[in-house]
Design a protein around this motif. Structure first.
Motif, PDB file in Angstrom:
ATOM      1  N   LEU A  19      -5.144  -6.280   1.340  1.00 53.13           N
ATOM      2  CA  LEU A  19      -3.756  -6.179   0.894  1.00 53.13           C
ATOM      3  C   LEU A  19      -2.921  -5.444   1.931  1.00 53.13           C
ATOM      4  O   LEU A  19      -1.768  -5.815   2.193  1.00 53.13           O
ATOM      5  N   GLU A  20      -3.480  -4.397   2.532  1.00 54.19           N
ATOM      6  CA  GLU A  20      -2.766  -3.650   3.560  1.00 54.19           C
ATOM      7  C   GLU A  20      -2.420  -4.537   4.734  1.00 54.19           C
ATOM      8  O   GLU A  20      -1.287  -4.524   5.234  1.00 54.19           O
ATOM      9  N   ILE A  21      -3.392  -5.304   5.169  1.00 54.49           N
ATOM     10  CA  ILE A  21      -3.169  -6.149   6.344  1.00 54.49           C
ATOM     11  C   ILE A  21      -2.177  -7.257   6.030  1.00 54.49           C
ATOM     12  O   ILE A  21      -1.329  -7.619   6.856  1.00 54.49           O
ATOM     13  N   TYR A  22      -2.225  -7.772   4.808  1.00 53.11           N
ATOM     14  CA  TYR A  22      -1.244  -8.781   4.413  1.00 53.11           C
ATOM     15  C   TYR A  22       0.160  -8.180   4.364  1.00 53.11           C
ATOM     16  O   TYR A  22       1.139  -8.818   4.774  1.00 53.11           O
TER      17      TYR A  22
ATOM     18  N   CYS B 208      -5.520 -12.008   9.670  1.00 50.85           N
ATOM     19  CA  CYS B 208      -5.594 -12.493   8.284  1.00 50.85           C
ATOM     20  C   CYS B 208      -6.709 -13.520   8.109  1.00 50.85           C
ATOM     21  O   CYS B 208      -7.409 -13.528   7.094  1.00 50.85           O
ATOM     22  N   VAL B 209      -6.864 -14.380   9.105  1.00 50.33           N
ATOM     23  CA  VAL B 209      -7.937 -15.384   9.050  1.00 50.33           C
ATOM     24  C   VAL B 209      -9.303 -14.703   9.064  1.00 50.33           C
ATOM     25  O   VAL B 209     -10.209 -15.066   8.316  1.00 50.33           O
ATOM     26  N   ALA B 210      -9.435 -13.684   9.901  1.00 48.68           N
ATOM     27  CA  ALA B 210     -10.722 -13.012  10.069  1.00 48.68           C
ATOM     28  C   ALA B 210     -11.160 -12.270   8.809  1.00 48.68           C
ATOM     29  O   ALA B 210     -12.358 -12.149   8.544  1.00 48.68           O
ATOM     30  N   ILE B 211     -10.213 -11.765   8.027  1.00 51.96           N
ATOM     31  CA  ILE B 211     -10.577 -10.924   6.880  1.00 51.96           C
ATOM     32  C   ILE B 211     -10.586 -11.693   5.562  1.00 51.96           C
ATOM     33  O   ILE B 211     -10.886 -11.106   4.516  1.00 51.96           O
TER      34      ILE B 211
ATOM     35  N   LEU C 124     -10.698  -7.773  18.153  1.00 49.70           N
ATOM     36  CA  LEU C 124     -11.427  -8.176  19.353  1.00 49.70           C
ATOM     37  C   LEU C 124     -12.880  -7.723  19.309  1.00 49.70           C
ATOM     38  O   LEU C 124     -13.796  -8.488  19.642  1.00 49.70           O
ATOM     39  N   THR C 125     -13.103  -6.494  18.872  1.00 52.10           N
ATOM     40  CA  THR C 125     -14.467  -5.953  18.856  1.00 52.10           C
ATOM     41  C   THR C 125     -15.307  -6.514  17.709  1.00 52.10           C
ATOM     42  O   THR C 125     -16.527  -6.391  17.711  1.00 52.10           O
ATOM     43  N   GLY C 126     -14.641  -7.120  16.716  1.00 52.22           N
ATOM     44  CA  GLY C 126     -15.361  -7.644  15.558  1.00 52.22           C
ATOM     45  C   GLY C 126     -15.547  -6.632  14.454  1.00 52.22           C
ATOM     46  O   GLY C 126     -16.042  -6.962  13.363  1.00 52.22           O
ATOM     47  N   GLU C 127     -15.144  -5.368  14.704  1.00 57.02           N
ATOM     48  CA  GLU C 127     -15.355  -4.321  13.705  1.00 57.02           C
ATOM     49  C   GLU C 127     -14.476  -4.535  12.479  1.00 57.02           C
ATOM     50  O   GLU C 127     -14.899  -4.262  11.348  1.00 57.02           O
ATOM     51  N   LEU C 128     -13.266  -5.036  12.675  1.00 52.47           N
ATOM     52  CA  LEU C 128     -12.367  -5.268  11.544  1.00 52.47           C
ATOM     53  C   LEU C 128     -12.996  -6.249  10.564  1.00 52.47           C
ATOM     54  O   LEU C 128     -13.039  -6.005   9.353  1.00 52.47           O
ATOM     55  N   GLU C 129     -13.491  -7.342  11.075  1.00 53.06           N
ATOM     56  CA  GLU C 129     -14.124  -8.373  10.245  1.00 53.06           C
ATOM     57  C   GLU C 129     -15.341  -7.821   9.514  1.00 53.06           C
ATOM     58  O   GLU C 129     -15.529  -8.045   8.321  1.00 53.06           O
ATOM     59  N   ASP C 130     -16.172  -7.077  10.236  1.00 59.18           N
ATOM     60  CA  ASP C 130     -17.396  -6.538   9.647  1.00 59.18           C
ATOM     61  C   ASP C 130     -17.090  -5.531   8.535  1.00 59.18           C
ATOM     62  O   ASP C 130     -17.734  -5.543   7.478  1.00 59.18           O
ATOM     63  N   ARG C 131     -16.114  -4.656   8.780  1.00 57.45           N
ATOM     64  CA  ARG C 131     -15.794  -3.621   7.791  1.00 57.45           C
ATOM     65  C   ARG C 131     -15.195  -4.214   6.518  1.00 57.45           C
ATOM     66  O   ARG C 131     -15.572  -3.822   5.403  1.00 57.45           O
ATOM     67  N   VAL C 132     -14.279  -5.138   6.663  1.00 56.94           N
ATOM     68  CA  VAL C 132     -13.636  -5.727   5.490  1.00 56.94           C
ATOM     69  C   VAL C 132     -14.625  -6.554   4.683  1.00 56.94           C
ATOM     70  O   VAL C 132     -14.561  -6.587   3.457  1.00 56.94           O
ATOM     71  N   HIS C 133     -15.572  -7.185   5.380  1.00 55.03           N
ATOM     72  CA  HIS C 133     -16.571  -8.006   4.689  1.00 55.03           C
ATOM     73  C   HIS C 133     -17.778  -7.175   4.238  1.00 55.03           C
ATOM     74  O   HIS C 133     -18.718  -7.727   3.672  1.00 55.03           O
TER      75      HIS C 133
ATOM     76  N   ILE D 197       2.741 -12.157  16.295  1.00 54.15           N
ATOM     77  CA  ILE D 197       2.553 -13.007  15.114  1.00 54.15           C
ATOM     78  C   ILE D 197       1.216 -13.726  15.168  1.00 54.15           C
ATOM     79  O   ILE D 197       0.493 -13.807  14.165  1.00 54.15           O
ATOM     80  N   VAL D 198       0.853 -14.252  16.328  1.00 53.09           N
ATOM     81  CA  VAL D 198      -0.449 -14.917  16.450  1.00 53.09           C
ATOM     82  C   VAL D 198      -1.570 -13.927  16.156  1.00 53.09           C
ATOM     83  O   VAL D 198      -2.533 -14.240  15.441  1.00 53.09           O
ATOM     84  N   CYS D 199      -1.425 -12.696  16.646  1.00 53.06           N
ATOM     85  CA  CYS D 199      -2.457 -11.677  16.428  1.00 53.06           C
ATOM     86  C   CYS D 199      -2.616 -11.363  14.946  1.00 53.06           C
ATOM     87  O   CYS D 199      -3.736 -11.395  14.417  1.00 53.06           O
TER      88      CYS D 199
END
Length: 219
Positions: free
Chosen positions: A90-93, A77-80, A207-216, A70-72
């Motif tokens: 929407l997928e991640i939510y 969600c915070v990162a994106i 962790l790698t930061g790729e998720l944040e970069d791709r969504v943004h 849950i924390v993860c």
């Protein structure tokens, strides 16, 4: 892509892996406290049923699964938030809602007895939780495939979602058509390898930061 300094949010991605490992360890070792348990034919939920002899060991081994997961997903969600790819968001939510429903629902309504058929209220609610978790999981995988493959925004995550969806479908079809003595094998495709495996993948990308970069849209 520029190298970014990792924040606490990024490091929380490790909790996705911790959650997966905690669940996997419980699935693998809890049967040792359940005489006669046959992992190939019995469901994972039999190990945590109210009358299961393995219940105490299950709770010990899986103690990090829910809270770490849950924390993860919440840190994901915070990162994106505020990202350009609305479909990926929407997928991640949807996946986050599914994980909350799964974690809380199965904790509130474990099987009343190992191998139960759902004849009791608790058993019926256990089935209802499953009926909510499955479509939420499938829809989240489909959405990330659409958002990830579109314009090659996040192909690596889309491939992982494709594999997760394939394994979930294999598990569901296998449960329906395979002999009952293999029920447990196919059920593990859906809950351990597919859903919880994808959670670990999300954590690694966080962790790698790729998720944040791709969504943004920064890469």
């Amino acid at each position: 892509m520029k190298t970014k300094q990792k924040t606490l949010i990024h490091w929380c991605g490790l909790l996705g892996v911790v959650s997966f490992l905690s669940y996997a360890v419980a699935v693998i070792f809890a049967p040792s406290a359940y005489p006669g348990y046959d992992w190939m034919s019995q469901a994972v939920s039999d190990l945590s049923a109210a009358n299961a002899p393995s219940l105490a060991l299950w709770h010990q081994l899986s103690s990090l699964y829910g809270v770490a997961g849950i924390v993860c997903v919440m840190m994901v969600c915070v990162a994106i938030r505020g990202g350009q790819s609305k479909i990926l968001q929407l997928e991640i939510y949807a996946f986050t809602v599914m994980f909350w429903v799964s974690t809380i629902g199965y904790a509130m309504f474990p099987l009343s007895e190992s191998g139960g058929t759902g004849a009791t209220f608790q058993g019926t609610m256990h089935i209802v939780v499953t009926a909510l978790v499955v479509p939420l999981s499938i829809s989240s995988f489909v959405l990330v495939m659409i958002g990830g493959y579109a314009k090659k925004r996040f192909v690596s995550l889309a491939v992982c979602a494709s594999v997760a969806l394939f394994l979930m479908l294999v598990g569901g079809i296998g449960i329906g058509i395979a002999p009952s003595e293999y029920f447990g094998v196919f059920q593990r495709f859906s809950n351990l390898v597919s859903v919880n495996g994808f959670l670990a993948v999300l954590g690694i990308f966080l962790l790698t930061g790729e998720l944040e970069d791709r969504v943004h849209g920064e890469v």
